[in-house]
Design a protein around this motif. Structure first.
Motif, PDB file in Angstrom:
ATOM      1  N   ASP A 195      -3.590  -2.806   4.618  1.00 32.67           N
ATOM      2  CA  ASP A 195      -4.076  -1.455   4.356  1.00 32.67           C
ATOM      3  C   ASP A 195      -3.615  -0.516   5.455  1.00 32.67           C
ATOM      4  OD1 ASP A 195      -5.282   0.513   2.884  1.00 32.67           O
ATOM      5  OD2 ASP A 195      -7.342  -0.090   3.330  1.00 32.67           O
TER       6      ASP A 195
ATOM      7  N   VAL B  76       0.845  -1.194   0.000  1.00 32.28           N
ATOM      8  CA  VAL B  76       0.000   0.000   0.000  1.00 32.28           C
ATOM      9  C   VAL B  76       0.879   1.242   0.000  1.00 32.28           C
ATOM     10  CG1 VAL B  76      -1.981  -1.068   1.123  1.00 32.28           C
ATOM     11  CG2 VAL B  76      -0.197  -0.069   2.524  1.00 32.28           C
TER      12      VAL B  76
ATOM     13  N   SER C  97      -9.353  -3.981   4.136  1.00 37.09           N
ATOM     14  CA  SER C  97      -9.515  -2.568   3.808  1.00 37.09           C
ATOM     15  C   SER C  97      -9.950  -1.808   5.046  1.00 37.09           C
ATOM     16  CB  SER C  97     -10.579  -2.434   2.703  1.00 37.09           C
ATOM     17  OG  SER C  97     -10.869  -1.089   2.405  1.00 37.09           O
TER      18      SER C  97
END
Length: 479
Positions: A162, A117, A221
């Motif tokens: 994430d 990420v 997420s």
């Protein structure tokens, strides 16, 4: 003859034609005119990125090319638009959106682990990158990309899946394949913690107390709400979670899908609406104002043939895009939602696994007969990992582009309205899982499984970029 700007860059070469695009259901009926909603998307984009009509009349020009930057500046100085020598936001976007971040790349960092990420902060002053080996690095963009903080993630399972930075940029949360989300102080540009020995990583338990503290599910997420008081998360137990940071407890669990919820986000600044995407191929819209009464989503959007990897909201509570394992990005209007999914037998490829198999060639042109999407974009690949896609920045481009990483190691930039591939950035040797466009500058960062984090810009004719504090002056001149 090409029209050139004052920096000598061929504008027509920036925007090659592409046939990798179809307009939602209209693609299934080539002779059928486009729906009004598709014209609305085009109109909204034009309003946000086309110059004042008076500025288009300055001197002769080809009608199929943008108004040159020189003419725009001359028109501003002559107050042709009647704005007292100032650009409107649409004028600014018309100029800045032409300077795509295609030059480079210049190396930001090189790690021995896969980058999963990477994102700019809302003001562009910080950049966060998370790696599979548990490292999360926060770079200070305005101080020459100096590492402001080097975080060693706690309780890691598989990878940093994430991260999300709080709106005030004081706290960072990170997730992995665990129900425990950790929050850490970001610090300031004057404080660094490279060793990360004494850092406090506050653990936020998303498990509802229903398990024994083990790793019964993982989080794919996670996002802060606009006010910074809540977190929303999508998980491997097919659920959406909302965590109340002020009460320090889980406030909501939604059994949302029939498979992994790979991606969630808030629709707009009100934080009432939540978008979710799952391996069950569906995108869903959740309205928290009526969720406790109905227990159901506000609506469902059907169109992808395989699982949803990522969702990005346009921020207007109406449009969002999704990256699918069917190798497409789709643009959605939530006003087209239905109360239940339209299921058509035989659409999914039952024996295909995106984790290790290439997408079947015979499936690349398949379309869902009940596709509710506004438009579909093709050319990139979504394989092995949850590739991310985004709208380009509102400030500098009027969100007229969509950009995405790709399994084939490239970054693709599409024109939102025409679907043309306006740029393809080639450098990495392995999949580009994430990428981020600076909110104000013509700068894009791509991060890859090859461990590289690199910077793409449009500084001119290929010379090394100027020091970053100077670019603030460049930004101000387009107000």
């Amino acid at each position: 003859m090409d029209e050139f700007d004052e920096m000598g860059y061929s504008l027509s070469r920036l925007i090659p034609e592409s046939d990798h695009f179809d307009h939602g259901n209209a693609a299934l009926h080539p002779n059928k005119p486009l729906h009004n909603i598709e014209h609305e998307v085009a109109q909204l984009t034009k309003l946000r990125s086309n110059p004042n009509e008076r500025l288009t009349r300055i001197g002769p020009r080809r009608q199929d090319l943008p108004v040159s930057t020189i003419r725009m500046l001359a028109g501003r100085e002559g107050n042709y638009s009647g704005r007292g020598g100032r650009f409107s936001s649409a004028d600014r976007c018309h100029v800045l959106s032409r300077y795509l971040p295609v030059n480079g790349p210049w190396l930001v960092d090189k790690m021995s682990s896969r980058a999963y990420v990477s994102q700019f902060s809302a003001d562009g002053s910080l950049f966060i990158a998370g790696f599979q080996d548990s490292h999360i690095r926060i770079y200070n963009v305005d101080r020459g990309w100096k590492v402001q903080k080097n975080i060693h993630a706690k309780s890691m399972q598989w990878s940093v899946t994430d991260t999300s930075l709080s709106p005030d940029q004081r706290h960072l949360v990170y997730a992995s394949m665990s129900p425990i989300v950790h929050m850490v102080d970001v610090g300031s540009s004057e404080t660094e913690s490279p060793a990360n020995i004494t850092e406090i990583h506050e653990g936020l338990d998303f498990s509802s107390g229903d398990d024994d503290g083990g790793y019964s599910f993982g989080i794919f997420s996670i996002k802060f709400s606009t006010d910074g008081h809540e977190l929303v998360a999508g998980s491997s137990d097919d659920s959406i979670y909302v965590y109340d940071l002020e009460a320090n407890k889980l406030s909501l669990r939604i059994p949302a899908h029939s498979s992994d919820v790979n991606t969630v986000c808030f629709a707009d600044e009100s934080d009432h609406l939540i978008y979710s995407g799952s391996d069950d191929t569906l995108c869903k819209v959740w309205d928290r104002r009526c969720l406790k009464t109905t227990g159901k989503p506000a609506g469902v959007l059907t169109g992808h043939l395989e699982g949803i990897a990522f969702i990005d909201s346009k921020g207007d509570g109406r449009y969002f895009i999704s990256n699918g394992k069917d190798q497409t990005i789709k643009l959605w209007d939530i006003r087209k939602i239905s109360s239940s999914p339209t299921r058509t037998p035989g659409i999914r490829i039952s024996d295909w696994d995106y984790g290790w198999m290439d997408y079947p060639s015979q499936a690349k042109d398949m379309k869902h007969p009940s596709d509710q999407s506004v438009a579909t974009y093709r050319g990139h690949s979504v394989l092995r990992t949850l590739i991310r896609c985004y709208f380009s920045p509102a400030y500098s481009t009027g969100q007229k582009y969509i950009y995405t990483g790709s399994h084939n190691s490239y970054v693709y930039i599409y024109d939102l309205v025409t679907g043309a591939q306006v740029a393809t950035l080639k450098h990495h040797k392995e999949p580009v899982r994430d990428c981020s466009w600076h909110p104000y500058y013509p700068m894009l960062i791509s991060s890859s499984w090859d461990g590289g984090v690199v910077r793409w810009e449009f500084p001119g004719s290929g010379e090394a970029p100027a020091p970053y504090p100077r670019k603030r002056l460049w930004r101000r001149q387009f107000y």
